[in-house]
Design a protein around this motif. Sequence first.
Motif, PDB file in Angstrom:
ATOM      1  N   SER A 155      -6.081   1.287 -12.232  1.00  0.00           N
ATOM      2  CA  SER A 155      -6.983   0.596 -11.310  1.00  0.00           C
ATOM      3  C   SER A 155      -6.262  -0.476 -10.492  1.00  0.00           C
ATOM      4  N   ARG A 156      -5.187  -1.050 -11.047  1.00  0.00           N
ATOM      5  CA  ARG A 156      -4.461  -2.071 -10.294  1.00  0.00           C
ATOM      6  C   ARG A 156      -3.736  -1.474  -9.099  1.00  0.00           C
ATOM      7  N   VAL A 157      -3.204  -0.284  -9.292  1.00  0.00           N
ATOM      8  CA  VAL A 157      -2.557   0.411  -8.174  1.00  0.00           C
ATOM      9  C   VAL A 157      -3.603   0.757  -7.124  1.00  0.00           C
ATOM     10  N   ARG A 158      -4.766   1.239  -7.586  1.00  0.00           N
ATOM     11  CA  ARG A 158      -5.844   1.544  -6.640  1.00  0.00           C
ATOM     12  C   ARG A 158      -6.281   0.281  -5.896  1.00  0.00           C
ATOM     13  N   GLY A 159      -6.274  -0.844  -6.594  1.00  0.00           N
ATOM     14  CA  GLY A 159      -6.647  -2.099  -5.944  1.00  0.00           C
ATOM     15  C   GLY A 159      -5.694  -2.482  -4.826  1.00  0.00           C
ATOM     16  N   ILE A 160      -4.388  -2.256  -5.035  1.00  0.00           N
ATOM     17  CA  ILE A 160      -3.414  -2.540  -3.969  1.00  0.00           C
ATOM     18  C   ILE A 160      -3.623  -1.589  -2.799  1.00  0.00           C
ATOM     19  N   ALA A 161      -3.942  -0.332  -3.104  1.00  0.00           N
ATOM     20  CA  ALA A 161      -4.225   0.621  -2.023  1.00  0.00           C
ATOM     21  C   ALA A 161      -5.406   0.151  -1.188  1.00  0.00           C
ATOM     22  N   LEU A 162      -6.413  -0.416  -1.843  1.00  0.00           N
ATOM     23  CA  LEU A 162      -7.591  -0.914  -1.118  1.00  0.00           C
ATOM     24  C   LEU A 162      -7.255  -2.153  -0.295  1.00  0.00           C
ATOM     25  N   GLN A 163      -6.310  -2.943  -0.783  1.00  0.00           N
ATOM     26  CA  GLN A 163      -5.866  -4.081   0.032  1.00  0.00           C
ATOM     27  C   GLN A 163      -5.223  -3.596   1.322  1.00  0.00           C
ATOM     28  N   ALA A 164      -4.415  -2.569   1.212  1.00  0.00           N
ATOM     29  CA  ALA A 164      -3.816  -1.997   2.416  1.00  0.00           C
ATOM     30  C   ALA A 164      -4.895  -1.394   3.308  1.00  0.00           C
ATOM     31  N   MET A 165      -5.876  -0.751   2.703  1.00  0.00           N
ATOM     32  CA  MET A 165      -6.932  -0.094   3.473  1.00  0.00           C
ATOM     33  C   MET A 165      -7.770  -1.083   4.275  1.00  0.00           C
ATOM     34  N   SER A 166      -7.838  -2.313   3.814  1.00  0.00           N
ATOM     35  CA  SER A 166      -8.583  -3.321   4.573  1.00  0.00           C
ATOM     36  C   SER A 166      -7.957  -3.563   5.944  1.00  0.00           C
ATOM     37  N   GLN A 167      -6.713  -3.087   6.116  1.00  0.00           N
ATOM     38  CA  GLN A 167      -6.028  -3.211   7.407  1.00  0.00           C
ATOM     39  C   GLN A 167      -6.007  -1.890   8.183  1.00  0.00           C
ATOM     40  N   PHE A 168      -6.537  -0.824   7.584  1.00  0.00           N
ATOM     41  CA  PHE A 168      -6.533   0.487   8.239  1.00  0.00           C
ATOM     42  C   PHE A 168      -7.360   0.456   9.521  1.00  0.00           C
ATOM     43  N   GLU A 169      -7.026   1.349  10.423  1.00  0.00           N
ATOM     44  CA  GLU A 169      -7.893   1.616  11.555  1.00  0.00           C
ATOM     45  C   GLU A 169      -9.155   2.320  11.047  1.00  0.00           C
ATOM     46  N   ARG A 170     -10.265   2.143  11.766  1.00  0.00           N
ATOM     47  CA  ARG A 170     -11.529   2.719  11.314  1.00  0.00           C
ATOM     48  C   ARG A 170     -11.422   4.229  11.090  1.00  0.00           C
ATOM     49  N   ALA A 171     -10.770   4.911  11.991  1.00  0.00           N
ATOM     50  CA  ALA A 171     -10.665   6.367  11.867  1.00  0.00           C
ATOM     51  C   ALA A 171      -9.944   6.773  10.586  1.00  0.00           C
ATOM     52  N   ASP A 172      -8.968   5.999  10.162  1.00  0.00           N
ATOM     53  CA  ASP A 172      -8.234   6.311   8.932  1.00  0.00           C
ATOM     54  C   ASP A 172      -9.092   6.056   7.698  1.00  0.00           C
ATOM     55  N   ILE A 173      -9.982   5.047   7.759  1.00  0.00           N
ATOM     56  CA  ILE A 173     -10.858   4.752   6.622  1.00  0.00           C
ATOM     57  C   ILE A 173     -11.901   5.846   6.455  1.00  0.00           C
ATOM     58  N   VAL A 174     -12.437   6.332   7.558  1.00  0.00           N
ATOM     59  CA  VAL A 174     -13.457   7.373   7.500  1.00  0.00           C
ATOM     60  C   VAL A 174     -12.968   8.578   6.697  1.00  0.00           C
ATOM     61  N   ASP A 175     -11.713   8.881   6.794  1.00  0.00           N
ATOM     62  CA  ASP A 175     -11.155  10.025   6.073  1.00  0.00           C
ATOM     63  C   ASP A 175     -11.115   9.814   4.561  1.00  0.00           C
ATOM     64  N   THR A 176     -11.351   8.597   4.108  1.00  0.00           N
ATOM     65  CA  THR A 176     -11.252   8.290   2.671  1.00  0.00           C
ATOM     66  C   THR A 176     -12.619   8.060   2.027  1.00  0.00           C
ATOM     67  N   ALA A 178     -14.852   9.871   0.665  1.00  0.00           N
ATOM     68  CA  ALA A 178     -15.108  10.557  -0.603  1.00  0.00           C
ATOM     69  C   ALA A 178     -14.499   9.789  -1.766  1.00  0.00           C
ATOM     70  N   GLU A 179     -13.257   9.344  -1.597  1.00  0.00           N
ATOM     71  CA  GLU A 179     -12.606   8.587  -2.666  1.00  0.00           C
ATOM     72  C   GLU A 179     -13.245   7.204  -2.834  1.00  0.00           C
ATOM     73  N   LEU A 180     -13.614   6.570  -1.737  1.00  0.00           N
ATOM     74  CA  LEU A 180     -14.253   5.256  -1.831  1.00  0.00           C
ATOM     75  C   LEU A 180     -15.589   5.357  -2.563  1.00  0.00           C
ATOM     76  N   SER A 181     -16.354   6.390  -2.292  1.00  0.00           N
ATOM     77  CA  SER A 181     -17.629   6.586  -2.989  1.00  0.00           C
ATOM     78  C   SER A 181     -17.400   6.803  -4.479  1.00  0.00           C
ATOM     79  N   ARG A 182     -16.372   7.566  -4.799  1.00  0.00           N
ATOM     80  CA  ARG A 182     -16.077   7.815  -6.210  1.00  0.00           C
ATOM     81  C   ARG A 182     -15.739   6.522  -6.937  1.00  0.00           C
ATOM     82  N   ILE A 183     -14.922   5.686  -6.317  1.00  0.00           N
ATOM     83  CA  ILE A 183     -14.537   4.416  -6.940  1.00  0.00           C
ATOM     84  C   ILE A 183     -15.750   3.512  -7.117  1.00  0.00           C
ATOM     85  N   LEU A 184     -16.565   3.388  -6.081  1.00  0.00           N
ATOM     86  CA  LEU A 184     -17.720   2.488  -6.134  1.00  0.00           C
ATOM     87  C   LEU A 184     -18.771   2.967  -7.123  1.00  0.00           C
ATOM     88  N   SER A 185     -18.907   4.270  -7.275  1.00  0.00           N
ATOM     89  CA  SER A 185     -19.947   4.823  -8.156  1.00  0.00           C
ATOM     90  C   SER A 185     -19.525   4.856  -9.618  1.00  0.00           C
TER      91      SER A 185
END
Length: 371
Positions: A155-176, A178-185
Amino acid sequence: MKYRLVIVTVLWLFSACRQEPSPPVVPAASEEEPTTSNPSVVEPPVASPVRVPPAEAVPPEVRDDAAPAARVRQDILDHLAAIGRDDASGQASTTAAVEYLDLQQLDRQQTLFPLLEHADVSIRLGTAFYLLGQFRANDVEAVAAFTRLLTDADSRVRGIALQAMSQFERADIVDTFAELSRILSNPDEPSATRSAVVRIASRLGRDAAPLLPALTSAAKSADDERLRVACVVAASRVGAAADVIPLLSEVLTQDASPQVRRAAAQRLAHQGSAAVDAADSLGQAMEDDDVAVVQAAGETLAEFGGAAVPILMARLESTKAPTRRMAVFVLGQLGSPARPALPRLRELADDPDPQVRQLAALAVQDIQAAQ
């Protein structure tokens, strides 16, 4: 004397017969034979000096570079692990490790990106942290690498990935999504990781509508009340009013945390005229034991104008003084639409609570002045 000479001669002959043969004469390198004063004496050949080629001239398959290269690689792994270990000695240790790695000028494709899949979680964690410091949203390769980390087992590695994702362009986030829903659920996911997903959704607003089901589920069931508050706020920004009001109404009246209930009341005020459907829930919330929830519910009802008057008048009969105070105050703020409440407000001059009596007198004045 004659016999002595014979004996010496015999001994000399015997000794000469036992001597080893002389070594063969080795010719010199030159074409001319060397001259010597004594032909019976042979000079030993002089050995030519051995020439050692420089290191760069030695073929790679002959040169012994394996050990130094292995040591350098191990040093890199050790420094990455030092960044990722839980027992790292602190910021100074991390800074020193990062400075060492910077000096190595590591190739990302050949060295760093493959280490994001290393079996040692400390190395994966340290590599992700190191790459995060270099991340740029327009770096396609880095975006792809951090996106893959959303499925990391730690989960710590996933947390760093999410920190990077906070800087993603919107189009790049949209592609993720499914994974974001899985983590949140996932209820077993740490609250910090799930909260990172919520922040991303809140920033995207309506573009994150596919995440609304996961936000709704977490808002109702997450153990961490701070996460539930964040989900309530994010859902109100992500979903359409018709989809969000049922959630806010339910949370407002059923959540165990006053912080969550207050957030739901406040976010209903941002849902426009459609929030009138939640008026009954807001009236019920005005009976809450938490004064902050009562205030938030009353302020949201004030946004409904005359439609809120019947609900507010019903709260004038409450046995709870804070509820009566808020109902009287809001009726006074509504002005002319609250005229049907004037008779009951005048009766509150005899209310046992002095603040209710004072507020009722002011409300009567404000409503009459607005006519």
